[in-house]
Design an enzyme around this catalytic site. Structure first.
Site, mmCIF file in Angstrom:
data_model
loop_
_atom_site.group_PDB
_atom_site.id
_atom_site.type_symbol
_atom_site.label_atom_id
_atom_site.label_comp_id
_atom_site.label_asym_id
_atom_site.label_seq_id
_atom_site.Cartn_x
_atom_site.Cartn_y
_atom_site.Cartn_z
ATOM 1 N N ARG A 142 0.814 -1.219 0.000
ATOM 2 C CA ARG A 142 0.000 0.000 0.000
ATOM 3 C C ARG A 142 0.850 1.273 0.000
ATOM 4 O O ARG A 142 0.507 2.269 -0.630
ATOM 5 C CB ARG A 142 -0.922 -0.016 1.215
ATOM 6 C CG ARG A 142 -1.866 1.176 1.290
ATOM 7 C CD ARG A 142 -2.911 0.958 2.363
ATOM 8 N NE ARG A 142 -3.876 2.047 2.411
ATOM 9 C CZ ARG A 142 -4.120 2.774 3.495
ATOM 10 N NH1 ARG A 142 -3.472 2.532 4.624
ATOM 11 N NH2 ARG A 142 -5.018 3.739 3.456
ATOM 12 N N HIS B 263 0.448 4.477 -2.441
ATOM 13 C CA HIS B 263 0.214 5.850 -1.971
ATOM 14 C C HIS B 263 1.348 6.781 -2.371
ATOM 15 O O HIS B 263 1.145 7.981 -2.496
ATOM 16 C CB HIS B 263 -0.024 5.864 -0.456
ATOM 17 C CG HIS B 263 -1.414 5.457 -0.088
ATOM 18 N ND1 HIS B 263 -2.117 5.997 0.965
ATOM 19 C CD2 HIS B 263 -2.250 4.552 -0.662
ATOM 20 C CE1 HIS B 263 -3.325 5.435 1.031
ATOM 21 N NE2 HIS B 263 -3.422 4.555 0.059
ATOM 22 N N ASN C 247 -3.757 8.887 5.035
ATOM 23 C CA ASN C 247 -2.455 8.310 5.392
ATOM 24 C C ASN C 247 -2.178 8.270 6.894
ATOM 25 O O ASN C 247 -1.626 7.308 7.419
ATOM 26 C CB ASN C 247 -1.333 9.096 4.714
ATOM 27 C CG ASN C 247 -1.263 8.830 3.214
ATOM 28 O OD1 ASN C 247 -1.745 7.800 2.742
ATOM 29 N ND2 ASN C 247 -0.663 9.751 2.470
ATOM 30 N N HIS D 188 -6.915 -5.536 -2.165
ATOM 31 C CA HIS D 188 -7.735 -5.659 -0.950
ATOM 32 C C HIS D 188 -8.135 -7.098 -0.670
ATOM 33 O O HIS D 188 -9.025 -7.345 0.121
ATOM 34 C CB HIS D 188 -8.960 -4.747 -1.040
ATOM 35 C CG HIS D 188 -8.617 -3.293 -0.954
ATOM 36 N ND1 HIS D 188 -9.549 -2.291 -1.107
ATOM 37 C CD2 HIS D 188 -7.430 -2.663 -0.710
ATOM 38 C CE1 HIS D 188 -8.956 -1.116 -0.972
ATOM 39 N NE2 HIS D 188 -7.668 -1.308 -0.737
HETATM 40 C C1 HEM Z 1 -9.181 1.605 -5.721
HETATM 41 C C2 HEM Z 1 -9.121 2.538 -4.777
HETATM 42 C C3 HEM Z 1 -8.664 2.255 -3.386
HETATM 43 C C4 HEM Z 1 -9.248 2.697 -2.255
HETATM 44 C C5 HEM Z 1 -10.489 3.579 -2.171
HETATM 45 C C6 HEM Z 1 -8.498 2.183 -1.149
HETATM 46 C C7 HEM Z 1 -8.781 2.441 0.183
HETATM 47 C C8 HEM Z 1 -8.197 1.804 1.254
HETATM 48 C C9 HEM Z 1 -8.537 2.022 2.634
HETATM 49 C C10 HEM Z 1 -9.587 3.009 3.122
HETATM 50 C C11 HEM Z 1 -7.800 1.174 3.387
HETATM 51 C C12 HEM Z 1 -7.844 1.003 4.900
HETATM 52 C C13 HEM Z 1 -7.161 2.152 5.555
HETATM 53 C C14 HEM Z 1 -7.365 2.212 7.060
HETATM 54 O O1 HEM Z 1 -8.469 2.047 7.545
HETATM 55 O O2 HEM Z 1 -6.384 2.463 7.755
HETATM 56 C C15 HEM Z 1 -6.961 0.435 2.485
HETATM 57 C C16 HEM Z 1 -6.063 -0.529 2.854
HETATM 58 C C17 HEM Z 1 -5.238 -1.199 1.969
HETATM 59 N N1 HEM Z 1 -5.094 -0.914 0.631
HETATM 60 FE FE1 HEM Z 1 -6.311 0.212 -0.493
HETATM 61 N N2 HEM Z 1 -7.476 1.429 -1.616
HETATM 62 C C18 HEM Z 1 -7.516 1.452 -2.985
HETATM 63 C C19 HEM Z 1 -6.610 0.863 -3.839
HETATM 64 C C20 HEM Z 1 -5.522 0.134 -3.429
HETATM 65 C C21 HEM Z 1 -4.441 -0.261 -4.282
HETATM 66 C C22 HEM Z 1 -4.313 0.100 -5.757
HETATM 67 C C23 HEM Z 1 -3.587 -0.984 -3.512
HETATM 68 C C24 HEM Z 1 -2.274 -1.624 -3.866
HETATM 69 C C25 HEM Z 1 -1.858 -1.849 -5.082
HETATM 70 C C26 HEM Z 1 -4.148 -1.035 -2.183
HETATM 71 C C27 HEM Z 1 -3.625 -1.737 -1.136
HETATM 72 C C28 HEM Z 1 -4.144 -1.744 0.128
HETATM 73 C C29 HEM Z 1 -3.682 -2.648 1.165
HETATM 74 C C30 HEM Z 1 -2.687 -3.753 0.984
HETATM 75 C C31 HEM Z 1 -4.359 -2.286 2.328
HETATM 76 C C32 HEM Z 1 -4.175 -2.909 3.713
HETATM 77 C C33 HEM Z 1 -3.040 -2.183 4.377
HETATM 78 C C34 HEM Z 1 -2.601 -2.744 5.706
HETATM 79 O O3 HEM Z 1 -2.883 -3.910 6.039
HETATM 80 O O4 HEM Z 1 -1.915 -1.978 6.425
HETATM 81 N N3 HEM Z 1 -5.296 -0.317 -2.167
HETATM 82 N N4 HEM Z 1 -7.205 0.847 1.193
#
Ligand code: HEM
Ligand SMILES: *[C@@H]1O[C@H](CO)[C@@H](O)[C@H](O)[C@H]1NC(C)=O
Ligand SMILES: *[C@@H]1O[C@H](CO)[C@@H](O)[C@H](O)[C@H]1NC(C)=O
Ligand SMILES: *[C@@H]1O[C@H](CO)[C@@H](O)[C@H](O)[C@H]1NC(C)=O
Length: 325
Positions: free
Chosen positions: A62, A66, A94, A193
């Protein structure tokens, strides 16, 4: 003769110039002579962290996303704010959410000891995303190198460029296409996700304060609502696994079947199936032995190329958190 063919090559190169320049700067061999063991060392350091805590692998994946979505893959996400809350790190999407900065610092310190001023923080982010997920299991893809580090980081840019969890299909597409990514890239990359965690606070609105007519988002599978609400109670400060179809976090295509069933955490996850084109793509990725992992690698390659600084642009930071003096 030699001169003529050299000239012919030059003419061909000049004609092809624009397309060659588009993504020719990065190369997997970039550090081969500058710091021959850089990629091995980076892998070894990342591995040592993931072996201790594999939940950090999705976090590093992630972090690279970002970084790339905000002024390109230039490690701007790593810069500490110089004025309180001014930098990307402190933007809404973030702050208290991104994890893994200490791992990047560790890789950087060890590479600086080996080859001072040589390996960029932006490349370390790209390598850490791939290497951590390789150790996590199930994902691998090629990472061309040669990115350089930016010197600016603005919270407002992160706010404007990072997709929010309430994004609908149109909003997702306008944010992804602004980075040169296609609908397919958007759908496939959302498949990240299938791993990782969210904070329950991120789900509060969707579960408890959705709209004036419905306190819970009606697009969630009704049988999934009590599960989400028991894991993320009103006001909860806990965390919840992204993919609720399994108990151990693994790399798989479950995400797409969850999307089709309405069993995903965010409105943005649900949104990817809400156009005919999106739905077709979700269905295509939802296949055992299907294209997901290879497609994901191909889209990561494109994502990793967004607005990269190369040549003499930017700098090679000594400390990923601060611009060189
Ligand atoms: C398509 C639009 C996307 C949205 C709206 C989005 C939104 C989010 C949100 C809101 C979270 C949780 C944050 C929190 O509550 O702290 C999250 C977690 C995550 N996102 Fe996305 N995301 C998107 C695309 C992506 C992309 C493109 C990737 C990687 C290529 C990604 C990888 C991840 C991962 C791996 C997590 C978990 C992180 C962790 O375990 O610390 N996301 N995302
Ligand atoms: C290269 O790095 C690997 C992994 O860190 C290490 O095992 C190996 O000894 C290193 N080789 C050289 C020539 O430094
Ligand atoms: C990962 O992919 C790269 C590039 O395709 C390949 O060279 C490497 O052997 C792969 N690593 C593993 C552990 O599968
Ligand atoms: C949000 O939802 C909770 C629980 O359903 C409720 O107690 C609270 O009043 C709601 N807040 C707003 C601002 O609607």
């Amino acid at each position: 003769m030699a001169l003529t063919s050299a000239r012919a090559l030059f003419v061909i190169a000049a004609i092809l110039g624009v397309s060659l320049q588009a993504n020719a700067q990065l190369s997997t061999a970039f550090y081969a002579s500058k710091c021959p063991n850089a990629t091995n060392k980076a892998f070894e350091v990342v591995k040592s962290w993931i072996v201790k805590d594999r939940s950090m692998a999705p976090a590093l994946l992630r972090l690279h996303f970002h970084d790339c979505f905000v002024r390109g893959c230039d490690a701007s996400v790593l810069l500490d704010s110089t004025v309180a809350n001014s930098g990307e790190k402190d933007a809404g999407g973030n702050k208290n959410s991104l994890r893994g900065f200490e791992i990047i610092d560790d890789v950087k310190a060890k590479l600086e000891a080996m080859c001072p001023g040589t390996v960029s923080c932006a490349d370390i982010l790209a390598l850490a995303a791939r290497d951590s997920m390789l150790v996590f299991g199930g994902l691998n893809y090629t990472v061309p190198l040669g990115r350089r580090d930016g010197v600016s980081s603005f919270a407002w840019e992160a706010n404007n460029n990072l997709p929010p969890p309430f994004a609908d299909f149109n909003m997702l597409m306008s944010l992804f296409s602004a980075k040169g990514l296609t609908t397919k890239d958007m759908v496939v990359l959302s498949g990240a996700h299938t791993v990782g965690f969210s904070r329950c606070s991120t789900l509060q609105q969707r579960l408890y304060n959705f709209s004036s007519t419905s306190s819970t988002d009606p697009s969630i599978d009704p049988s999934f609502v009590p599960i989400l609400k028991s894991k993320c109670k009103f006001g909860s400060t806990g965390i919840i696994m992204m993919d609720q179809s399994k108990t151990t976090d693994t790399w798989d295509f479950n995400y797409f079947s969850n999307v089709l069933k309405g069993r995903v955490l965010f409105q943005s996850d649900d949104a990817i199936k809400r156009t005919a084109e999106g739905l077709k793509l979700v269905q295509a990725e939802n296949k055992a032995g299907g294209p997901f992992t290879a497609d994901f690698g191909a889209s990561m390659l494109k994502m990793g190329n967004i607005q990269v600084l190369t040549g003499t642009s930017g700098q090679i930071r000594k400390n990923c958190r601060v611009v060189n003096k």
